[in-house]
Design a protein around this motif. Structure first.
Motif, PDB file in Angstrom:
ATOM      1  N   ILE A 109      10.786   2.755 -18.938  1.00 27.19           N
ATOM      2  CA  ILE A 109      10.480   2.233 -17.605  1.00 27.19           C
ATOM      3  C   ILE A 109       9.042   2.589 -17.256  1.00 27.19           C
ATOM      4  O   ILE A 109       8.643   3.752 -17.349  1.00 27.19           O
ATOM      5  CB  ILE A 109      11.415   2.823 -16.528  1.00 27.19           C
ATOM      6  CG1 ILE A 109      12.858   2.351 -16.768  1.00 27.19           C
ATOM      7  CG2 ILE A 109      10.961   2.414 -15.131  1.00 27.19           C
ATOM      8  CD1 ILE A 109      13.861   2.979 -15.796  1.00 27.19           C
ATOM      9  N   ARG A 110       8.272   1.573 -16.876  1.00 22.06           N
ATOM     10  CA  ARG A 110       6.911   1.807 -16.385  1.00 22.06           C
ATOM     11  C   ARG A 110       6.733   0.981 -15.128  1.00 22.06           C
ATOM     12  O   ARG A 110       6.573  -0.240 -15.188  1.00 22.06           O
ATOM     13  CB  ARG A 110       5.872   1.418 -17.436  1.00 22.06           C
ATOM     14  CG  ARG A 110       4.410   1.431 -16.909  1.00 22.06           C
ATOM     15  CD  ARG A 110       4.000   2.822 -16.482  1.00 22.06           C
ATOM     16  NE  ARG A 110       2.572   2.919 -16.170  1.00 22.06           N
ATOM     17  CZ  ARG A 110       2.081   3.105 -14.948  1.00 22.06           C
ATOM     18  NH1 ARG A 110       2.903   3.177 -13.904  1.00 22.06           N
ATOM     19  NH2 ARG A 110       0.779   3.220 -14.757  1.00 22.06           N
ATOM     20  N   ASN A 111       6.794   1.633 -13.987  1.00 24.42           N
ATOM     21  CA  ASN A 111       6.524   0.978 -12.713  1.00 24.42           C
ATOM     22  C   ASN A 111       5.137   1.355 -12.224  1.00 24.42           C
ATOM     23  O   ASN A 111       4.639   2.447 -12.511  1.00 24.42           O
ATOM     24  CB  ASN A 111       7.556   1.387 -11.656  1.00 24.42           C
ATOM     25  CG  ASN A 111       8.910   0.730 -11.895  1.00 24.42           C
ATOM     26  OD1 ASN A 111       9.028  -0.221 -12.658  1.00 24.42           O
ATOM     27  ND2 ASN A 111       9.930   1.242 -11.239  1.00 24.42           N
ATOM     28  N   ASN A 112       4.528   0.462 -11.459  1.00 28.13           N
ATOM     29  CA  ASN A 112       3.260   0.749 -10.808  1.00 28.13           C
ATOM     30  C   ASN A 112       3.418   0.895  -9.306  1.00 28.13           C
ATOM     31  O   ASN A 112       2.580   1.491  -8.644  1.00 28.13           O
ATOM     32  CB  ASN A 112       2.246  -0.356 -11.117  1.00 28.13           C
ATOM     33  CG  ASN A 112       1.807  -0.349 -12.562  1.00 28.13           C
ATOM     34  OD1 ASN A 112       0.998   0.481 -12.969  1.00 28.13           O
ATOM     35  ND2 ASN A 112       2.338  -1.257 -13.357  1.00 28.13           N
ATOM     36  N   LEU A 216       2.615   1.582  -3.410  1.00 26.65           N
ATOM     37  CA  LEU A 216       3.118   2.912  -3.055  1.00 26.65           C
ATOM     38  C   LEU A 216       2.694   3.341  -1.653  1.00 26.65           C
ATOM     39  O   LEU A 216       3.333   4.203  -1.044  1.00 26.65           O
ATOM     40  CB  LEU A 216       2.647   3.941  -4.087  1.00 26.65           C
ATOM     41  CG  LEU A 216       3.235   3.813  -5.491  1.00 26.65           C
ATOM     42  CD1 LEU A 216       2.613   4.841  -6.422  1.00 26.65           C
ATOM     43  CD2 LEU A 216       4.746   3.961  -5.475  1.00 26.65           C
ATOM     44  N   SER A 217       1.638   2.751  -1.139  1.00 24.75           N
ATOM     45  CA  SER A 217       1.212   3.058   0.224  1.00 24.75           C
ATOM     46  C   SER A 217       2.156   2.472   1.263  1.00 24.75           C
ATOM     47  O   SER A 217       2.122   2.866   2.434  1.00 24.75           O
ATOM     48  CB  SER A 217      -0.196   2.509   0.465  1.00 24.75           C
ATOM     49  OG  SER A 217      -0.185   1.085   0.452  1.00 24.75           O
ATOM     50  N   GLY A 218       2.988   1.510   0.841  1.00 21.76           N
ATOM     51  CA  GLY A 218       3.866   0.822   1.774  1.00 21.76           C
ATOM     52  C   GLY A 218       3.224  -0.369   2.446  1.00 21.76           C
ATOM     53  O   GLY A 218       3.891  -1.110   3.172  1.00 21.76           O
ATOM     54  N   ASP A 219       1.928  -0.589   2.209  1.00 24.36           N
ATOM     55  CA  ASP A 219       1.210  -1.701   2.819  1.00 24.36           C
ATOM     56  C   ASP A 219       1.644  -3.002   2.152  1.00 24.36           C
ATOM     57  O   ASP A 219       1.375  -3.220   0.963  1.00 24.36           O
ATOM     58  CB  ASP A 219      -0.292  -1.490   2.644  1.00 24.36           C
ATOM     59  CG  ASP A 219      -1.128  -2.556   3.336  1.00 24.36           C
ATOM     60  OD1 ASP A 219      -0.574  -3.590   3.741  1.00 24.36           O
ATOM     61  OD2 ASP A 219      -2.352  -2.347   3.461  1.00 24.36           O
TER      62      ASP A 219
END
Length: 434
Positions: A109-112, A216-219
């Motif tokens: 698994i490789r998520n960004n 990942l910032s949620g933006d």
């Protein structure tokens, strides 16, 4: 006052490999007398081929320390090596890769970013094809299945940073071993068929992918990653818009309900949770493009140095690499074992694998393995054979592959770069007999 006692060699190799090498090998660079006895005690057995051991070699048995890698079990997965939780990054141990076709439960698994919510109706999921095309298209997954021919291939998919953990000095990014690789049976439509249906303009040069994952910032307005593939690779018949994995719907963690598969090239080009394909008339400038991202030096740079990547090139074909899948590092065998069957997989991006060799005497001599042809272009190749041991003791199984252009896995990771791409050195597994 008594001085502080010297640490054991296993502790030294874990905490201070340079000091350990100085203690064991000394100035003469050979294992003899007390040094040989100390090394044998550290690895847990006599070392029959000690006279062939390269000076300064950190034994594979000590390289990871006593604890070994941290493991994590994700829903629907076998236990994997935990390289990060935010985003989620899990590596498959080499012994999980023993199947000819990789089960979904054994995929790395490789998520960004953060995966999107699963759709209530996967067939209604839409992707848009626009940019340098005559007729922009918006297609549902259901329309893709009915409008274009479905094909199925075994295709290697490998993280661009696979092997990063072998670089010295350490580079940025997840410290992968060899397990950021999979060989699934992918069913989908050819990307070329869809692009031609949209009517490619002569100006079409690259195709950029976009997904529904969340930064990942949620933006919601920030794109997680968007990389582009040259049009020539997009038109190659094995490059797919994939709809199924191993005959089943793609697992959500791997990009359901639709994703691209760009085999033999960095996995970052295989866009998960696909929403858009933007055909461009120039090199793409999305997140994950340019600078040192998925790029390597054209000419070597000083390891550990800073570089902005202006003289780098984009990674296209991945490097030749092999895995040993039936014998784990640290495996123990009964006293008297003199022959051990070995098998694994090897692959080489755009090339095929012409040979795999194995050594048990620290690379002094090598034995050729049987290498099967790929199931189709871009499938990995299985290899097998056996190794013969002269006695009980500590041994290392070294294994290396050679591609169809004669390029062999090197003894050490080469062409150091700040983000750690292209490290494909000879791999080794420590074993104890008796």
């Amino acid at each position: 006052m008594a001085g502080k006692p010297e640490r054991g060699l296993d502790e030294l190799y874990r905490d201070d490999p340079e000091r350990a090498d100085a203690v064991v090998f000394g100035r003469r660079g050979a294992l003899k007398g007390a040094s040989l006895a100390a090394m044998g005690a550290a690895v847990g057995a006599a070392i029959p081929f000690a006279d062939r051991m390269p000076s300064g070699l950190v034994p594979a048995a000590l390289a990871q320390g006593a604890q070994g890698p941290k493991m994590f079990t994700f829903e629907g997965k076998e236990a994997m090596i935990d390289l990060g939780q935010r985003p989620l990054v899990l590596e498959a141990p080499e012994t999980l890769l023993d199947d000819e076709v990789t089960p979904a439960s054994k995929f790395f698994i490789r998520n960004n970013g953060t995966p999107p919510e699963p759709p209530s109706d996967p067939k209604a999921w839409r992707i848009r094809i626009d940019g340098e095309v005559n007729t922009p298209l918006e297609l549902t997954v259901g329309e893709l299945e009915t409008r274009f021919p479905l094909v199925t291939y075994q295709l290697q998919m490998e993280c661009g940073g696979n092997g990063r953990g072998f670089f010295v000095p350490e580079t940025r990014g997840n410290q992968w071993g060899n397990g950021a690789i999979s060989n699934g049976s992918w069913t989908g439509v050819r990307l070329a068929d869809v692009l031609r249906a949209a009517g490619l303009k002569e100006s079409a040069k690259h195709v950029a992918g976009y997904g529904a994952d969340i930064h990942l910032s949620g933006d919601p307005n920030r794109v997680v990653i968007s990389r582009a593939t040259p049009i020539e690779k997009c038109l190659e018949p094995h490059t797919l818009i994939a709809l199924r994995l191993n005959g089943e719907p793609i697992p959500h963690i791997h990009g359901a309900p639709v994703r691209t598969i760009v085999p033999g090239w960095p996995g970052s080009l295989s866009q998960k949770w696909l929403t858009r394909l933007w055909v461009r008339d120039r090199e793409h400038d999305g997140p994950g493009m340019g600078g040192t991202s998925y790029r390597v030096p054209v000419t070597p740079i000083v390891p550990g140095s800073r570089d902005d990547g202006r003289t780098f090139r984009d990674i296209h074909s991945m490097w030749v690499r092999s895995v040993l899948t039936n014998v784990a590092n640290g495996a123990r065998f009964p006293a008297g074992t003199r022959e051990i069957p070995v098998r694994g997989a090897a692959w080489a991006g755009e090339e095929t694998v012409s040979a795999v060799h194995v050594s048990v005497d620290f690379g002094a001599t090598w034995t050729a393995m049987e290498v099967k042809p790929p199931a189709n272009k871009y499938a990995w190749q299985r290899w097998s054979g056996k190794v013969t041991l002269p006695s009980d003791g500590y041994f290392e199984i070294w294994y290396r592959a050679t591609d169809s252009r004669g390029r062999m896995q090197p003894h050490a990771a080469a062409n150091w770069n700040p983000q750690g791409y292209g490290a494909n050195p000879i791999s080794r597994a420590a074993i104890l007999v008796g």
